[in-house]
Design a protein around this motif. Structure first.
Motif, PDB file in Angstrom:
ATOM      1  N   VAL A 120       0.864  -1.175   0.000  1.00  0.00           N
ATOM      2  CA  VAL A 120       0.000   0.000   0.000  1.00  0.00           C
ATOM      3  C   VAL A 120       0.901   1.226   0.000  1.00  0.00           C
ATOM      4  N   PRO A 121       0.538   2.301  -0.706  1.00  0.00           N
ATOM      5  CA  PRO A 121       1.386   3.500  -0.707  1.00  0.00           C
ATOM      6  C   PRO A 121       1.673   3.984   0.712  1.00  0.00           C
ATOM      7  N   PHE A 122       2.940   4.294   0.953  1.00  0.00           N
ATOM      8  CA  PHE A 122       3.379   4.674   2.306  1.00  0.00           C
ATOM      9  C   PHE A 122       4.724   5.360   2.179  1.00  0.00           C
ATOM     10  N   THR A 123       4.889   6.534   2.792  1.00  0.00           N
ATOM     11  CA  THR A 123       6.094   7.340   2.565  1.00  0.00           C
ATOM     12  C   THR A 123       6.771   7.812   3.845  1.00  0.00           C
ATOM     13  N   ALA A 124       6.591   7.081   4.937  1.00  0.00           N
ATOM     14  CA  ALA A 124       7.226   7.468   6.194  1.00  0.00           C
ATOM     15  C   ALA A 124       8.294   6.445   6.579  1.00  0.00           C
ATOM     16  N   ARG A 125       9.042   6.771   7.634  1.00  0.00           N
ATOM     17  CA  ARG A 125      10.104   5.888   8.126  1.00  0.00           C
ATOM     18  C   ARG A 125       9.903   5.638   9.630  1.00  0.00           C
ATOM     19  N   PRO A 126       8.910   4.827  10.001  1.00  0.00           N
ATOM     20  CA  PRO A 126       8.682   4.536  11.422  1.00  0.00           C
ATOM     21  C   PRO A 126       9.827   3.723  12.000  1.00  0.00           C
ATOM     22  N   LYS A 127       9.935   3.757  13.320  1.00  0.00           N
ATOM     23  CA  LYS A 127      11.000   2.982  13.962  1.00  0.00           C
ATOM     24  C   LYS A 127      10.578   1.541  14.214  1.00  0.00           C
ATOM     25  N   SER A 128       9.256   1.287  14.284  1.00  0.00           N
ATOM     26  CA  SER A 128       8.802  -0.066  14.590  1.00  0.00           C
ATOM     27  C   SER A 128       7.327  -0.227  14.253  1.00  0.00           C
ATOM     28  N   LEU A 129       6.894  -1.487  14.237  1.00  0.00           N
ATOM     29  CA  LEU A 129       5.476  -1.827  14.138  1.00  0.00           C
ATOM     30  C   LEU A 129       5.097  -2.521  15.432  1.00  0.00           C
ATOM     31  N   SER A 130       4.062  -2.023  16.098  1.00  0.00           N
ATOM     32  CA  SER A 130       3.624  -2.624  17.351  1.00  0.00           C
ATOM     33  C   SER A 130       2.212  -3.178  17.203  1.00  0.00           C
ATOM     34  N   GLY A 131       1.795  -3.987  18.167  1.00  0.00           N
ATOM     35  CA  GLY A 131       0.451  -4.537  18.161  1.00  0.00           C
ATOM     36  C   GLY A 131       0.327  -5.653  19.172  1.00  0.00           C
ATOM     37  N   VAL A 189      13.771  -0.790   1.580  1.00  0.00           N
ATOM     38  CA  VAL A 189      14.334   0.322   2.339  1.00  0.00           C
ATOM     39  C   VAL A 189      14.530  -0.082   3.800  1.00  0.00           C
ATOM     40  N   GLY A 190      13.543  -0.793   4.351  1.00  0.00           N
ATOM     41  CA  GLY A 190      13.619  -1.253   5.736  1.00  0.00           C
ATOM     42  C   GLY A 190      12.746  -2.471   5.934  1.00  0.00           C
ATOM     43  N   ARG A 191      13.082  -3.250   6.974  1.00  0.00           N
ATOM     44  CA  ARG A 191      12.349  -4.509   7.194  1.00  0.00           C
ATOM     45  C   ARG A 191      12.414  -4.890   8.668  1.00  0.00           C
ATOM     46  N   GLY A 192      11.335  -5.526   9.145  1.00  0.00           N
ATOM     47  CA  GLY A 192      11.307  -6.078  10.490  1.00  0.00           C
ATOM     48  C   GLY A 192      10.475  -7.349  10.504  1.00  0.00           C
ATOM     49  N   VAL A 193      10.878  -8.335  11.307  1.00  0.00           N
ATOM     50  CA  VAL A 193      10.195  -9.631  11.330  1.00  0.00           C
ATOM     51  C   VAL A 193      10.023 -10.105  12.762  1.00  0.00           C
ATOM     52  N   LEU A 194       8.834 -10.649  13.052  1.00  0.00           N
ATOM     53  CA  LEU A 194       8.584 -11.344  14.305  1.00  0.00           C
ATOM     54  C   LEU A 194       8.212 -12.777  13.961  1.00  0.00           C
ATOM     55  N   GLU A 195       8.962 -13.739  14.497  1.00  0.00           N
ATOM     56  CA  GLU A 195       8.633 -15.159  14.314  1.00  0.00           C
ATOM     57  C   GLU A 195       8.098 -15.715  15.630  1.00  0.00           C
ATOM     58  N   LEU A 196       6.979 -16.398  15.544  1.00  0.00           N
ATOM     59  CA  LEU A 196       6.348 -16.987  16.719  1.00  0.00           C
ATOM     60  C   LEU A 196       6.566 -18.487  16.680  1.00  0.00           C
ATOM     61  N   ASP A 197       7.260 -19.021  17.691  1.00  0.00           N
ATOM     62  CA  ASP A 197       7.621 -20.433  17.686  1.00  0.00           C
ATOM     63  C   ASP A 197       6.997 -21.212  18.834  1.00  0.00           C
ATOM     64  N   PRO A 209      11.143  -3.945  15.644  1.00  0.00           N
ATOM     65  CA  PRO A 209      12.012  -2.874  15.144  1.00  0.00           C
ATOM     66  C   PRO A 209      12.173  -2.983  13.625  1.00  0.00           C
ATOM     67  N   ILE A 210      12.149  -1.858  12.952  1.00  0.00           N
ATOM     68  CA  ILE A 210      12.386  -1.826  11.506  1.00  0.00           C
ATOM     69  C   ILE A 210      13.833  -1.422  11.273  1.00  0.00           C
ATOM     70  N   LEU A 211      14.587  -2.307  10.668  1.00  0.00           N
ATOM     71  CA  LEU A 211      16.002  -2.058  10.397  1.00  0.00           C
ATOM     72  C   LEU A 211      16.138  -1.487   8.994  1.00  0.00           C
ATOM     73  N   TYR A 212      16.688  -0.286   8.904  1.00  0.00           N
ATOM     74  CA  TYR A 212      16.793   0.398   7.614  1.00  0.00           C
ATOM     75  C   TYR A 212      18.129   0.089   6.952  1.00  0.00           C
ATOM     76  N   ARG A 213      18.074  -0.056   5.628  1.00  0.00           N
ATOM     77  CA  ARG A 213      19.268  -0.393   4.856  1.00  0.00           C
ATOM     78  C   ARG A 213      19.879   0.822   4.176  1.00  0.00           C
ATOM     79  N   ASN A 214      19.108   1.885   4.081  1.00  0.00           N
ATOM     80  CA  ASN A 214      19.598   3.087   3.412  1.00  0.00           C
ATOM     81  C   ASN A 214      18.755   4.275   3.880  1.00  0.00           C
ATOM     82  N   GLY A 215      19.043   5.444   3.364  1.00  0.00           N
ATOM     83  CA  GLY A 215      18.336   6.648   3.782  1.00  0.00           C
ATOM     84  C   GLY A 215      17.193   7.036   2.869  1.00  0.00           C
TER      85      GLY A 215
END
Length: 251
Positions: A120-131, A189-197, A209-215
């Motif tokens: 979905v179109p999105f143009t911000a750089r959040p630090k994390s996704l919570s929920g 640009v950035g990625r974060g993953v939660l694995e539930l085991d 946390p979203i880890l950014y690879r570039n600016g």
């Protein structure tokens, strides 16, 4: 002077609004049913609000929905509140992972795959996704290469957020091996993953946390939720169930 101050103030407000950017429907409170399929948005919602989808449009042809609204088991209770219940299922000869994602499901292909658009179109750089998430995995009883070794083991769940600078979200066909590749796609640009085991024993709060690879500034956000991590490869456990509620980007 007043015009300059006013202009500067507008620029600051616009910047703050961008920094707080969210995706519509992240609270999973609003649902509708059309043609036998459940969708996480109002029936009369404009296209800009119809940003979440699942495999329901294909499964409902067989009278099945893998992703449905949940009105009793909630992370945050109150009038008008709901959550999403996502369950992996065996349908005819195919295993289908319970899933929910930003994007659009287009069509089933020979009951062996699907065509869809992610993001979905999105143009911000959040630090994390919570929920909030509650996960109830089962033992894997369907497996195919390259994950045959998963059979007999406990299923895995996952929540993944990927921010990309695609010029346009591509259509992907799963039975051609086309998926969003959060590891190797050069547009990430950035990625974060939660694995539930394991079984969570009720809702738990998470922050990925979203880890950014570039600016770079992203152009699209892909959020993928799956009750069976390897479901795209027809591997997982029928009955693995995940509840998710109240997603939000943190800045």
């Amino acid at each position: 002077m007043k015009k300059k101050v006013f202009g500067a103030l507008l620029a600051v407000l616009a910047s703050l609004a961008l920094q707080a950017q969210q995706i519509p429907g992240m609270d999973f409170d609003t649902w509708s049913k059309t043609g036998g399929s459940w969708f996480p948005y109002a029936k009369d919602a404009p296209a800009s609000q119809r940003v979440w989808d699942s495999a329901n449009k294909g499964l409902s042809l067989l009278g099945v929905n893998g992703t449905v609204p949940e009105y009793k088991h909630l992370a945050v209770s109150g009038a008008g509140k709901a959550a999403a219940r996502i369950e992996s299922k065996k349908v005819l000869w195919a295993f289908v992972a319970g899933n929910l994602y930003t994007g659009k499901f287009h069509r089933v292909i020979d009951f062996s795959g699907a065509e869809m658009t992610y993001g979905v179109p999105f143009t911000a750089r959040p630090k994390s996704l919570s929920g909030y998430v509650d996960y109830l995995p089962k033992t894997v009883n369907y497996a195919k290469e390259p994950y045959l070794s998963m059979k007999g083991k406990q299923d895995l769940g996952t929540i993944e957020v990927i921010l990309l600078d695609w010029d346009e979200a591509p259509r992907m066909t799963t039975n051609k091996g086309e998926f969003v590749d959060g590891v190797n796609d050069p547009h990430v640009v950035g990625r974060g993953v939660l694995e539930l085991d394991r079984t969570t024993g009720g809702y738990i709060h998470f922050e990925i946390p979203i880890l950014y690879r570039n600016g770079k500034t992203p152009k699209y956000a892909v959020i993928l939720v799956a009750a069976s991590k390897y479901g795209a490869f027809f591997t997982g456990a029928s009955g693995s169930t995940m509840y998710v509620d109240e997603f939000r980007f943190q800045y």
